[in-house]
Scaffold this active site. Structure first.
Site, PDB file in Angstrom:
ATOM      1  CG  MET A 115      -1.935  -1.129   1.226  1.00 26.79           C
ATOM      2  SD  MET A 115      -2.994  -1.114   2.683  1.00 26.79           S
ATOM      3  CE  MET A 115      -3.965   0.382   2.407  1.00 26.79           C
ATOM      4  CG  HIS A 116       0.513   3.320   2.487  1.00 25.56           C
ATOM      5  ND1 HIS A 116      -0.787   3.686   2.733  1.00 25.56           N
ATOM      6  CD2 HIS A 116       0.828   2.384   3.435  1.00 25.56           C
ATOM      7  CE1 HIS A 116      -1.238   3.007   3.781  1.00 25.56           C
ATOM      8  NE2 HIS A 116      -0.285   2.210   4.205  1.00 25.56           N
ATOM      9  CG  ASP A 125      -0.060  -5.140   1.709  1.00 29.45           C
ATOM     10  OD1 ASP A 125      -0.827  -4.336   2.277  1.00 29.45           O
ATOM     11  OD2 ASP A 125       1.175  -5.064   1.804  1.00 29.45           O
TER      12      ASP A 125
END
Length: 497
Positions: free
Chosen positions: A80-81, A239
């Protein structure tokens, strides 16, 4: 019928093929490196993700047990991110800035203090953390203005794979929740945050639920892989949301602990909730609901750092043998696992790791155990935050590389003083992505029913009463480490040299 799940991790991409009965037919992984050009920076080339993902899919489809004509859908779980930016010709502008990158500390300070945590929480359900996407955009606008001006598409890591495979410029609600550009409660982009970061709606992807179709494979990709042009591409999930689906953690009262490169605590919620201290993240869920998440930046990565980089072992198992028979809860050594800074609950990019309590009699085994215990204590911080919100947790599951270590999973059970369930199937985000593909192709009415069907407990690790009491005392000592060391972490570099 067959379904492909792609787990785009930090150190490798893993491809999983499962049939409609939930049987994992085959798996394949491809590794790649992570670059750290400056202290606290973490980057990867998105094009490597793509080439390695295609390589993994090709190997899967070359297996004699797989009939490519049976593949109906493909979906994703991804780190992520991360900030992935493309220009007007859809070329990658710069390496992706990853979830564990700490360069945007000043941008986070601006967001949390100048804009204010109250407004951020109102707009997005979360406050600014250096790992989130929006602070990275602000850093890029300030430090790389020429590159920033070239941005035409902003996306997350797994969404780059979706774009390359299907041509769809899309994301899902769970992954978008970690950008700080997204109104989590409303499940749509936040207008104030887009304006603040200098983005238009044309530059951010269309948002889907994790189980929704975003398109089909591009013809040339399908032909190259030997797949049907009708293979459906499903949005996928971040995830941890995908891993929760793969572990069957879809109901309030459940909790999933993942010990991978990072460590996470994932708690489904029937309604949108915000932690008053903003220690936990409030995210949309892959099921159509919401979840709370605590994240520590160094978990299995802290263990591999200690065993491989410091001790010089090629593998983890040989060094574990020194722990045989060690009495849990008696270790005089404590370890603070903040090797890359920390998110939950301290939100401090400058925090660092530390061993405390060593003496001339300290053994290698004690220090190895301290690393495992430090990660467990850090995860308990998030566990206590969830309890503090009034959430009653009645089932804890564990997945990730750390779940394969019998000593580590026993430490987790003792530190939390909760039974920890290990599942029959441990394919994590990859299998969760397969389930999302099944739902998107119409095999199940919803994600939760599919996740419940395919998961069962293989064994349960019970906490030891005596060890749990001892770890409660150790956890109290551990809780004093960061406050005592914070001032040192924040000293200017000139004072440290």
């Amino acid at each position: 019928m067959l379904f492909i799940g792609i787990d785009l991790g930090t150190s490798a991409v893993k491809a999983v093929v499962a049939d409609e009965e939930g049987t994992v037919v085959a798996t394949c992984a491809r590794e790649y490196s992570c670059e750290h050009p400056h202290l606290g920076w973490s980057e990867q080339d998105p094009r490597v993700w793509y080439t390695q993902s295609l390589s993994a899919i090709r190997e899967l489809l070359s297996s004699p047990v797989i009939d490519a004509k049976e593949v109906r859908g493909i979906s994703f779980g991804g780190q992520m991110h991360g900030l992935v930016v493309l220009d007007k010709d859809d070329n990658v502008i710069r390496p992706a800035i990853l979830w564990n990158d700490g360069r945007s500390e000043r941008e986070c300070e601006y967001l949390n203090k100048e804009i204010g945590t109250t407004k951020l929480s109102e707009w997005c359900g979360n406050i600014a953390f250096p790992g989130f996407t929006a602070p990275k955009l602000l850093w890029m606008r300030k430090n790389e203005p020429e590159l920033f001006d070239r941005i035409r598409k902003v996306m997350l890591p797994k969404d780059y794979l979706v774009f390359r495979l299907s041509g769809s410029f899309s994301t899902d609600v769970s992954d978008a929740s970690g950008t700080l550009l997204f109104d989590v409660r409303a499940r749509n982009w936040s207008e104030p945050m887009l304006d603040l970061c200098g983005l238009s709606h044309d530059q951010v992807p269309k948002v889907y639920e994790s189980y929704e179709r975003v398109g089909t494979l591009l013809v040339d990709i399908a032909d190259e892989l030997g797949l049907s042009h009708e293979v459906v591409v499903i949005a996928g999930a971040g995830d941890n949301a995908a891993a929760a689906i793969g572990c069957g953690v879809v109901d309030e009262g459940q909790c999933n602990i993942s010990i991978g490169t990072s460590g996470t605590l994932f708690v489904p919620s029937n309604s949108f909730r915000v932690d008053k201290r903003n220690s936990l993240h409030s995210f949309a869920d892959a099921t159509g609901g919401y979840h709370l998440m605590g994240c520590i930046l160094s978990a299995a990565s802290a263990y591999s750092w200690w065993v491989q980089d410091v001790l010089g072992s090629d593998g983890l198992s040989p060094r574990d043998r020194g722990l045989d028979g060690i009495e849990l809860g008696t270790n005089p050594v404590l370890f603070l696992p903040y090797l890359m800074g920390e998110r939950s609950p301290v939100n401090d990019a400058l925090a660092r790791g530390a061993f405390v309590g060593m003496s001339l009699s300290t053994s290698q085994a004690q220090m190895t155990l301290a690393v495992m215990e430090g990660v467990a204590f850090a995860l308990r911080d998030s566990f206590e935050c969830a309890r503090g919100m009034g959430i009653e947790i009645n089932r804890v599951t564990m997945c990730g590389g750390g779940a394969k270590n019998p000593i580590w999973r026993k430490v987790i059970a003792d530190v939390l003083d909760e039974p920890v369930c290990l599942l029959r199937r441990e394919e994590g985000p990859g299998f969760g992505a397969c389930i999302l593909a099944m739902v998107g192709c119409g095999l199940f009415p919803n994600v939760a029913s599919a996740a419940r069907r395919f998961n069962g407990v293989e064994k349960t690790i019970e906490p030891d009463v005596t060890e749990a009491v001892a770890y409660k005392r150790m956890y109290a000592r551990y809780g004093r480490l960061y406050p005592a060391l914070k001032e040192l972490f924040h000293l200017p570099e000139a004072e440290l040299s």
